[in-house]
Design a protein around this motif. Structure first.
Motif, PDB file in Angstrom:
ATOM      1  N   VAL A 168       0.858  -1.182   0.000  1.00  0.00           N
ATOM      2  CA  VAL A 168       0.000   0.000   0.000  1.00  0.00           C
ATOM      3  C   VAL A 168       0.896   1.235   0.000  1.00  0.00           C
ATOM      4  CG1 VAL A 168      -1.639   1.308   1.416  1.00  0.00           C
ATOM      5  CG2 VAL A 168      -1.905  -1.158   1.163  1.00  0.00           C
ATOM      6  N   GLN A 169       0.491   2.221  -0.787  1.00  0.00           N
ATOM      7  CA  GLN A 169       1.226   3.486  -0.836  1.00  0.00           C
ATOM      8  C   GLN A 169       0.230   4.632  -0.807  1.00  0.00           C
ATOM      9  OE1 GLN A 169       4.635   3.736  -3.485  1.00  0.00           O
ATOM     10  NE2 GLN A 169       3.832   5.664  -4.272  1.00  0.00           N
ATOM     11  N   TYR A 170       0.615   5.729  -0.143  1.00  0.00           N
ATOM     12  CA  TYR A 170      -0.240   6.902  -0.019  1.00  0.00           C
ATOM     13  C   TYR A 170       0.379   8.037  -0.842  1.00  0.00           C
ATOM     14  CZ  TYR A 170      -1.925   3.985   3.697  1.00  0.00           C
ATOM     15  OH  TYR A 170      -2.423   2.916   4.397  1.00  0.00           O
ATOM     16  N   ASP A 171      -0.323   8.432  -1.892  1.00  0.00           N
ATOM     17  CA  ASP A 171       0.161   9.450  -2.813  1.00  0.00           C
ATOM     18  C   ASP A 171      -0.700  10.701  -2.711  1.00  0.00           C
ATOM     19  OD1 ASP A 171       1.728   7.309  -3.633  1.00  0.00           O
ATOM     20  OD2 ASP A 171       0.705   7.041  -5.545  1.00  0.00           O
ATOM     21  N   VAL A 172      -0.113  11.835  -3.071  1.00  0.00           N
ATOM     22  CA  VAL A 172      -0.838  13.100  -3.112  1.00  0.00           C
ATOM     23  C   VAL A 172      -0.603  13.734  -4.474  1.00  0.00           C
ATOM     24  CG1 VAL A 172      -1.009  15.432  -2.143  1.00  0.00           C
ATOM     25  CG2 VAL A 172      -0.702  13.473  -0.623  1.00  0.00           C
TER      26      VAL A 172
END
Length: 125
Positions: A94-98
């Motif tokens: 899982v990765q959190y991108d903006v």
């Protein structure tokens, strides 16, 4: 629809199209469960990307990164856990991108920040 909502929707569409061009498979847009919400959930190379999109008409002084505070991060983490449970995919990365967008639907300036934050490690005693 209010002008800021129209701008936000255009920004999310722009971000969606960017991710498609970059080879992501977009699984969900505006996914919600209870009070949790994720703008875009995409997958690439076995990693689920939970993407927060922030759109502003101008860069003048306000840093949209301030909106990705600890509470927003916790909500995205909780949403990612709920989504992975729902999909029965607890084994994925899982990765959190903006994605930050400035301007108007005619011309957006974009800043893509992959891996903007990480899920904190849990400690056990």
């Amino acid at each position: 629809m209010a002008q800021h909502n129209t701008l936000g929707a255009a920004g999310e569409q722009f971000a969606y199209e960017f991710l498609i061009r970059e080879g992501f498979i977009v699984r969900e847009r505006n996914w919600t469960m209870n009070h949790l919400e994720v703008d875009i959930i995409a997958e690439r190379n076995g990693t689920f990307h939970f993407v927060e999109v922030k759109t502003r008409s101008q860069k003048n002084g306000y840093d949209p990164r301030r909106a990705i505070n600890r509470q927003k991060q916790n909500n995205l983490i909780n949403a990612s856990r709920a989504y992975c449970r729902m999909c029965r995919r607890m084994d994925v990365n899982v990765q959190y991108d903006v994605i930050l967008l400035y301007g108007s639907p005619d011309h957006f300036e974009m800043e893509y920040m992959p891996g903007y934050f990480r899920m904190p490690l849990r400690t056990y005693r």
